[in-house]
Design an enzyme around this catalytic site. Structure first.
Site, mmCIF file in Angstrom:
data_model
loop_
_atom_site.group_PDB
_atom_site.id
_atom_site.type_symbol
_atom_site.label_atom_id
_atom_site.label_comp_id
_atom_site.label_asym_id
_atom_site.label_seq_id
_atom_site.Cartn_x
_atom_site.Cartn_y
_atom_site.Cartn_z
ATOM 1 N N ASP A 108 -2.702 10.345 3.955
ATOM 2 C CA ASP A 108 -4.134 10.044 3.984
ATOM 3 C C ASP A 108 -4.866 11.092 4.806
ATOM 4 O O ASP A 108 -4.811 11.087 6.034
ATOM 5 C CB ASP A 108 -4.374 8.653 4.564
ATOM 6 N N GLU A 142 -9.424 3.946 2.065
ATOM 7 C CA GLU A 142 -8.965 3.978 0.673
ATOM 8 C C GLU A 142 -7.906 2.938 0.353
ATOM 9 O O GLU A 142 -7.761 2.524 -0.790
ATOM 10 C CB GLU A 142 -8.424 5.370 0.344
ATOM 11 N N LYS A 173 -10.246 13.151 8.240
ATOM 12 C CA LYS A 173 -9.784 12.781 9.566
ATOM 13 C C LYS A 173 -9.674 14.021 10.455
ATOM 14 O O LYS A 173 -9.364 15.110 9.973
ATOM 15 C CB LYS A 173 -8.390 12.145 9.486
ATOM 16 N N ASP A 202 -12.254 7.184 3.906
ATOM 17 C CA ASP A 202 -11.058 7.001 4.731
ATOM 18 C C ASP A 202 -10.611 5.549 4.771
ATOM 19 O O ASP A 202 -9.649 5.208 5.451
ATOM 20 C CB ASP A 202 -11.332 7.504 6.152
ATOM 21 N N ARG A 222 -7.573 -0.266 0.962
ATOM 22 C CA ARG A 222 -8.036 -1.551 0.421
ATOM 23 C C ARG A 222 -8.509 -1.417 -1.021
ATOM 24 O O ARG A 222 -8.525 -2.390 -1.765
ATOM 25 C CB ARG A 222 -9.138 -2.111 1.330
ATOM 26 N N ASP A 268 1.372 6.269 6.056
ATOM 27 C CA ASP A 268 0.354 5.403 5.452
ATOM 28 C C ASP A 268 0.878 4.693 4.208
ATOM 29 O O ASP A 268 0.156 3.899 3.614
ATOM 30 C CB ASP A 268 -0.908 6.200 5.123
ATOM 31 N N LYS A 276 0.845 -1.199 0.000
ATOM 32 C CA LYS A 276 0.000 0.000 0.000
ATOM 33 C C LYS A 276 0.876 1.243 0.000
ATOM 34 O O LYS A 276 1.683 1.446 0.914
ATOM 35 C CB LYS A 276 -0.920 -0.010 1.222
#
Length: 464
Positions: free
Chosen positions: A232, A311, A239, A309, A313, A250, A227
């Site tokens: 993010d 994202e 967030k 949030d 996956r 992230d 990933k």
């Protein structure tokens, strides 16, 4: 970190580090002389496990370091790393008979890591001399991989965007003679990576996917997917500030994948390695994807967006589908995917998921041996119903309303994009050490990759 460890024979003068127990301390002190005993008494040193004491010589320079161990060996495999910050700069060496010298040396070097890209580098350098019983070549390969992962995670997003992350993939493979390509921006739609494009399109920095290979095509195929969300914000499900402060990490899954790839290529393992990293920034703008949107995917599944949030996956879904198309012998994905994993197991113990029972057992055994903690959680199929959607093939988050099993349902979502690969394993890592621990300075962290390097080395080297 590799330069921290050298052979004892390459050091002209080094302060020895002696392992002592509470029972053996008196005998050791008898050999060092009365002044050493007096120094221990003044400093109340008893040989307690993980404690240390620098005993000066009569001339005032460091003469000996005493380090407390248990009767059975080191109190923790990386316990020696805890003393690195307290030692004066200079050269040290493990005395003959030091327990678990390879783990001790690794812990020392891992603890010596500093991220100094934005500060004046420290001149307080400490080297450790080791004997022939320590495999410096292999340890050096591991240290290089860990350093790469830590450096990438620690780099702030203003200097590490999607372009720079993809460039890091390319640079690593070019260094080792590999090759590949990067698909950028609108070309993602033309080449059927719609979810990668949707997640990254709101950023001024174009999304992309890096796909690189190394090794002989006839070798067993090992594919790593990481990933690569360089930052993010949460997207339109923005967030709060307290949750956004660490979001430079992230992309920790991609950093760990690259650290593992570095180890595999440097060791010249007999595999055909492939690394796929979707690189995006989850930002906010007028063209950001929205809750309630329905996205197409490379796999052909339609995906309802429950929360922007979640994202990671989504981009992994496209990347896993690409990887799965060639049915690799082993496919590993790593991602800083869910807060639920941290609630369940904390920051130091990443969960992993697989249907392959033999692979799961091997991971458990090797994780313990490598002091690289991991814990298996189940791909519990009854929870797949939590991803039901009334308007699409699947929702990408838990729609039950209760918020149960967040890490498991995320893994189950990813499993829908893996069809042809029998040995697939997903790691939901944290990628960060909140406070200094032996072998783990606070900051970006490599999790699981030392274990995986051992696993891949044993699984495929022995097959030749």
């Amino acid at each position: 970190m590799r330069e921290i460890l050298v052979r004892n024979t390459d050091l002209s003068e080094a302060t020895p580090i002696l392992a002592v127990t509470e029972a053996s301390l008196a005998e050791v002190l008898a050999g060092l002389g009365q002044s050493a005993g007096n120094w221990c008494a003044v400093n109340d040193f008893s040989g307690r496990p993980s404690s240390c004491l620098l005993i000066p010589s009569a001339e005032g320079s460091g003469a000996t370091v005493l380090f407390g161990v248990e009767e059975t060996g080191l109190p923790h495999p990386f316990a020696l790393g805890a003393i690195v910050g307290s030692l004066p700069k200079g050269d040290y060496s493990l005395a003959d008979g030091f327990p678990d010298p390879e783990q001790a040396a690794l812990g020392f070097a891992l603890s010596a890591y500093r991220f100094e890209q934005y500060v004046t580098p420290s001149r307080k350098i400490r080297r450790l001399g080791v004997g022939k019983d320590v495999d410096l070549d292999r340890i050096g390969i591991v240290l290089d991989g860990v350093k790469l992962a830590r450096d990438l995670i620690n780099t702030p997003a203003n200097d590490l965007g999607p372009e720079e992350l993809a460039a890091a993939v390319a640079a690593l493979f070019e260094k080792h003679g590999g090759a590949g390509r990067v698909v950028v921006g609108e070309d993602l739609l033309d080449e059927n990576f719609p979810m990668v494009h949707a997640v990254g399109r709101a950023s001024s920095r174009a999304p992309r996917i890096a796909d690189f290979t190394w090794g002989e095509a006839s070798n067993p195929k090992v594919t790593l997917v990481g990933k690569g969300v360089i930052f993010d914000t949460g997207g339109l499900n923005l967030k709060p500030g307290s949750s956004m402060s660490l979001m430079k990490k992230d992309m920790g899954g991609s950093a760990n994948v690259l650290g593992l790839a570095s180890m595999i290529m440097a060791a010249k393992l007999p595999v055909r390695l492939r690394v796929i990293v979707p690189c995006v920034e989850n930002a906010v703008s007028g063209n950001a994807f929205r809750p309630g949107d329905i996205l197409s995917s490379r796999k052909g599944l339609s995906v309802e967006i429950g929360n922007t949030d979640a994202e990671g996956r989504l981009i992994l879904g496209d990347a896993l589908a690409l990887a799965d198309e060639e049915s690799p012998d082993l496919m590993i994905d790593m991602a800083t995917l869910t807060g639920a994993a941290r609630v369940a197991l904390g920051p130091d113990l990443p969960p992993y998921y697989t249907h392959d029972e033999g692979l799961a057992e091997d991971i458990a055994v090797m994780a313990e041996a490598a002091a690289d903690p991991l814990w298996r959680l189940p791909l519990w199929q009854p929870y797949m119903k939590y991803l039901d959607s009334k308007v699409a093939d699947i929702n990408h988050i838990n729609t039950s309303g209760a918020g149960f099993a967040g890490s498991i349902t995320a893994a189950l979502f990813l499993s829908r994009f893996v069809e042809n690969t029998e040995s697939w394993i997903h790691f939901d890592i944290f990628g960060w050490t909140p406070a200094d621990k032996p072998g783990k300075p606070a900051g970006g962290e490599a999790q699981g990759i030392r274990c995986l390097f051992d696993l891949i080395s044993e699984r495929y080297s022995s097959a030749q």
